[in-house]
Design an enzyme around this catalytic site. Structure first.
Site, mmCIF file in Angstrom:
data_model
loop_
_atom_site.group_PDB
_atom_site.id
_atom_site.type_symbol
_atom_site.label_atom_id
_atom_site.label_comp_id
_atom_site.label_asym_id
_atom_site.label_seq_id
_atom_site.Cartn_x
_atom_site.Cartn_y
_atom_site.Cartn_z
ATOM 1 N N LYS A 22 96.741 18.412 34.557
ATOM 2 C CA LYS A 22 96.046 17.299 33.877
ATOM 3 C C LYS A 22 97.013 16.137 33.658
ATOM 4 O O LYS A 22 96.677 14.986 33.935
ATOM 5 C CB LYS A 22 95.508 17.773 32.531
ATOM 6 C CG LYS A 22 95.093 16.639 31.590
ATOM 7 C CD LYS A 22 94.601 17.116 30.247
ATOM 8 C CE LYS A 22 95.655 17.384 29.240
ATOM 9 N NZ LYS A 22 96.250 16.216 28.580
ATOM 10 N N ASN A 23 98.224 16.435 33.217
ATOM 11 C CA ASN A 23 99.140 15.351 32.830
ATOM 12 C C ASN A 23 99.817 14.690 34.015
ATOM 13 O O ASN A 23 100.592 13.748 33.850
ATOM 14 C CB ASN A 23 100.160 15.870 31.809
ATOM 15 C CG ASN A 23 99.482 16.206 30.496
ATOM 16 O OD1 ASN A 23 98.323 15.827 30.271
ATOM 17 N ND2 ASN A 23 100.169 16.950 29.646
ATOM 18 N N CYS A 116 95.881 10.939 16.986
ATOM 19 C CA CYS A 116 94.993 12.056 17.331
ATOM 20 C C CYS A 116 95.342 13.224 16.418
ATOM 21 O O CYS A 116 96.130 13.080 15.484
ATOM 22 C CB CYS A 116 95.142 12.430 18.803
ATOM 23 S SG CYS A 116 96.685 13.250 19.132
ATOM 24 N N ARG A 121 100.952 9.120 17.212
ATOM 25 C CA ARG A 121 101.087 8.695 18.615
ATOM 26 C C ARG A 121 101.412 7.203 18.719
ATOM 27 O O ARG A 121 100.674 6.408 19.314
ATOM 28 C CB ARG A 121 99.827 9.034 19.413
ATOM 29 C CG ARG A 121 99.298 10.444 19.250
ATOM 30 C CD ARG A 121 100.221 11.548 19.705
ATOM 31 N NE ARG A 121 100.411 11.604 21.128
ATOM 32 C CZ ARG A 121 99.634 12.302 21.971
ATOM 33 N NH1 ARG A 121 98.603 12.944 21.509
ATOM 34 N NH2 ARG A 121 99.893 12.300 23.260
ATOM 35 N N ASP A 307 103.686 21.448 24.422
ATOM 36 C CA ASP A 307 102.301 21.774 24.802
ATOM 37 C C ASP A 307 102.065 23.266 24.931
ATOM 38 O O ASP A 307 100.928 23.680 25.158
ATOM 39 C CB ASP A 307 101.930 21.093 26.131
ATOM 40 C CG ASP A 307 101.864 19.600 25.978
ATOM 41 O OD1 ASP A 307 101.817 18.895 26.995
ATOM 42 O OD2 ASP A 307 101.888 19.126 24.823
ATOM 43 N N ARG A 399 89.092 19.504 27.349
ATOM 44 C CA ARG A 399 89.908 18.351 27.774
ATOM 45 C C ARG A 399 90.979 18.791 28.770
ATOM 46 O O ARG A 399 91.421 17.999 29.603
ATOM 47 C CB ARG A 399 90.590 17.708 26.559
ATOM 48 C CG ARG A 399 89.674 16.934 25.632
ATOM 49 C CD ARG A 399 90.481 16.191 24.583
ATOM 50 N NE ARG A 399 91.645 15.574 25.204
ATOM 51 C CZ ARG A 399 92.884 15.575 24.663
ATOM 52 N NH1 ARG A 399 93.081 16.160 23.495
ATOM 53 N NH2 ARG A 399 93.886 15.000 25.266
HETATM 54 C C1 EPZ Z 1 102.551 13.345 26.962
HETATM 55 O O1 EPZ Z 1 102.085 12.636 25.812
HETATM 56 C C2 EPZ Z 1 101.519 14.424 27.228
HETATM 57 N N1 EPZ Z 1 100.230 13.811 27.512
HETATM 58 C C3 EPZ Z 1 101.396 15.334 26.009
HETATM 59 O O2 EPZ Z 1 100.486 16.387 26.352
HETATM 60 C C4 EPZ Z 1 102.758 15.955 25.716
HETATM 61 O O3 EPZ Z 1 102.667 16.735 24.539
HETATM 62 C C5 EPZ Z 1 103.806 14.836 25.526
HETATM 63 O O4 EPZ Z 1 103.809 13.987 26.687
HETATM 64 C C6 EPZ Z 1 105.203 15.392 25.335
HETATM 65 O O5 EPZ Z 1 105.541 16.184 26.432
HETATM 66 C C7 EPZ Z 1 99.991 13.335 28.757
HETATM 67 O O6 EPZ Z 1 100.839 13.371 29.624
HETATM 68 C C8 EPZ Z 1 98.628 12.761 29.009
HETATM 69 P P1 EPZ Z 1 105.490 11.113 24.415
HETATM 70 P P2 EPZ Z 1 102.817 11.266 25.376
HETATM 71 O O7 EPZ Z 1 105.317 9.654 24.577
HETATM 72 O O8 EPZ Z 1 103.214 10.511 26.582
HETATM 73 C C9 EPZ Z 1 106.929 9.553 20.192
HETATM 74 C C10 EPZ Z 1 98.667 17.814 26.092
HETATM 75 O O9 EPZ Z 1 98.508 18.746 25.284
HETATM 76 N N2 EPZ Z 1 106.663 8.203 20.717
HETATM 77 O O10 EPZ Z 1 106.520 11.824 25.238
HETATM 78 O O11 EPZ Z 1 101.971 10.579 24.371
HETATM 79 C C11 EPZ Z 1 105.626 10.300 19.914
HETATM 80 O O12 EPZ Z 1 105.121 9.985 18.643
HETATM 81 C C12 EPZ Z 1 99.258 16.507 25.619
HETATM 82 O O13 EPZ Z 1 98.407 17.884 27.323
HETATM 83 C C13 EPZ Z 1 107.054 7.094 19.963
HETATM 84 O O14 EPZ Z 1 107.595 7.227 18.872
HETATM 85 O O15 EPZ Z 1 104.107 11.850 24.668
HETATM 86 C C14 EPZ Z 1 106.048 11.735 19.999
HETATM 87 O O16 EPZ Z 1 106.608 12.128 18.752
HETATM 88 C C15 EPZ Z 1 99.456 16.452 24.120
HETATM 89 N N3 EPZ Z 1 106.803 5.848 20.435
HETATM 90 C C16 EPZ Z 1 107.146 11.734 21.052
HETATM 91 O O17 EPZ Z 1 107.558 10.373 21.182
HETATM 92 C C17 EPZ Z 1 106.190 5.647 21.644
HETATM 93 O O18 EPZ Z 1 106.003 4.461 22.039
HETATM 94 C C18 EPZ Z 1 106.702 12.246 22.410
HETATM 95 O O19 EPZ Z 1 105.690 11.412 22.859
HETATM 96 C C19 EPZ Z 1 105.803 6.773 22.396
HETATM 97 C C20 EPZ Z 1 106.058 8.040 21.917
#
Ligand code: EPZ
Length: 424
Positions: A22-23, A116, A121, A307, A399
């Site tokens: 999915k990701n 969410c 996020r 995840d 999802r």
């Molecule tokens: C991706 O989300 C995945 N989703 C998530 O999978 C996964 O948990 C996550 O990466 C971490 O591996 C998809 O790929 C669609 P991040 P993403 O930006 O990109 C902070 C699932 O279950 N952050 O790496 O949103 C954020 O708050 C989903 O399939 C900032 O602070 O994750 C978090 O604490 C859930 N500022 C951390 O970084 C930003 O601008 C990781 O977020 C962006 C992120």
């Protein structure tokens, strides 16, 4: 509201092919916006998040068709640069449209995606990265207006304060057609980033180093049609391995990429599972009683994936001894604990640390899916539990898991999905 009903305490045994990731699919579908032509994407799972992404592509002017697990996108006539609030809200990760639309249209208008179930996020890293390309960002009535119409996007050096997956993807999407070269430092290294880069390079992009923490993208003038097969879903693969581990079962996953699930194989071996890897096969054979897992800390790839945190927590509830899990990535990704307690699990939480005291087995309960991966932890617990488990709010599970009741049923689980009309 559909629900899943499981009569637990049955051993799982068999072979499965794991769905496409999915990701990976989500950013790759967004990346088709950058192609002035046709992209054929194979191994696209049937998931509500994928359908939500397709709806946004169609709104933007793409012609999208699906034939089984193959999605074809004709993005010749993209004629919009905005994503309406209702479509943005359907899927939290739709922020990754920012880089794709900006890269194709020079301007992107998106509503700010809400938080969410697992956290706020924030998108600060995404926005500051777009500004480093020369884009200006303003907010108008809850919409982000990100524009580079005057001078276009100019390649730049970007250092991420956190290896954000989505921010890394947005930077790559914005950089592919930008003028000049972009270098990302402290990029996310998840396999889905490499898969996105592989797709884009097949279309004529020039991306080097994806999968490492420094990624270089040389801007090109345009991208051409291509075909691509999405990598298998490492999170779903880990989930079904845990299902076998929790039922004293035996499972073989065919055609996966073992390196991608390395971070989850290690704790499964610590719990006493026999895990063998051969080529693109991984087999797990579970012991009658699992041993405790001393410490799991979620980390960016190649650390233990956040995840799989909820799923591994479900497993630790029935290990002999006490296990500890620390969630370092998201600030509120323990919502599934309240539901696990209903199965008779013994879990204490102190901030980002959960301490799980193993019990002999779980007992069936009526629970709800709190979020996508928390929902998968519910069916894992139900498979182990003595008695019947009913899981509601399973739209969260849909999802990210394609027909989990079908996959688990083929492995020998007594599981069914009851839809609303069947209930009446
Ligand atoms: C991706 O989300 C995945 N989703 C998530 O999978 C996964 O948990 C996550 O990466 C971490 O591996 C998809 O790929 C669609 P991040 P993403 O930006 O990109 C902070 C699932 O279950 N952050 O790496 O949103 C954020 O708050 C989903 O399939 C900032 O602070 O994750 C978090 O604490 C859930 N500022 C951390 O970084 C930003 O601008 C990781 O977020 C962006 C992120």
């Amino acid at each position: 509201m559909d629900k899943i009903i499981i009569n637990g305490n049955r051993r799982l045994n068999g072979e499965i092919t794991v769905q496409g990731a999915k990701n990976s699919v989500l950013p790759i579908l967004v990346a088709t916006l950058l192609v002035n032509g046709i992209s054929v994407i194979h191994n696209c799972p049937v998931l509500s998040d994928v359908e939500a992404t397709i709806k946004i592509l169609q709104y933007l002017g793409c012609k999208v068709t699906r034939d089984g697990h193959t999605v074809t996108v004709d993005s010749t006539n993209v004629n919009r640069n905005d994503v309406p609030d209702n479509l943005m809200r359907e899927m939290r990760s739709s922020i990754v449209f920012l880089g794709g639309i900006l890269g194709r249209m020079g301007k992107a208008v998106l509503s700010t995606p809400g938080g969410c179930e697992i956290g706020l996020r924030p998108i600060d890293l995404h926005l500051s990265s777009m500004e480093q390309f020369g884009a200006t960002i303003t907010t108008e009535n809850g919409f982000l207006v990100c524009s580079a119409e005057e001078k276009g996007l100019t390649g730049t050096r970007i250092t991420l304060s956190f290896p954000s997956v989505g921010a890394t993807e947005n930077i790559i999407l914005a950089a592919v057609l930008a003028k000049g070269t972009t270098i990302i430092t402290n990029a996310a290294r998840e396999p889905e980033i490499s898969d996105l880069a592989d797709f884009l390079n097949r279309c004529g992009a020039r991306i080097h180093g994806a999968g490492d923490s420094t990624v270089t993208i040389e801007g090109v003038n345009g991208l051409h049609s291509t075909e691509h097969t999405v990598i298998p879903d490492r999170i779903v693969a880990s989930t079904y391995m845990i299902a076998a581990a929790m039922t004293n079962g035996k499972i073989c996953l065919r055609d996966i990429i073992p390196a991608h699930i390395g971070p989850t194989i290690q704790p499964l071996r610590e719990a006493g599972c026999d895990v063998t890897v051969s080529g693109r096969w991984v087999c797990l054979s579970a012991p009658p009683k699992l041993k405790r897992i001393r410490m799991i800390r979620t980390m960016p790839y190649p650390g233990f994936p956040t995840d799989v945190q909820a799923q591994m927590m479900a497993l630790t509830t029935i290990c002999e001894g006490t296990s500890v899990i620390v969630e370092n990535i998201f600030e509120s990704r323990f919502k599934h604990i309240g539901e696990l307690l209903r199965f008779g699990a013994r879990i204490n939480v102190e901030g980002r640390m959960a301490v799980i005291e193993g019990v002999k087995h779980l007992n069936g309960a009526n629970v709800r899916a709190t979020d996508l991966r928390g929902g998968s932890a519910m069916f894992l617990a139900g498979l182990n539990a003595y008695g019947t488990t009913e899981i509601t709010e399973i739209h969260h599970i849909d999802r990210g898991y394609e027909s989990p009741e079908k996959v688990l049923g083929e492995l020998g689980a007594d599981i069914k999905r009851v839809t609303d009309d069947e209930k009446n």
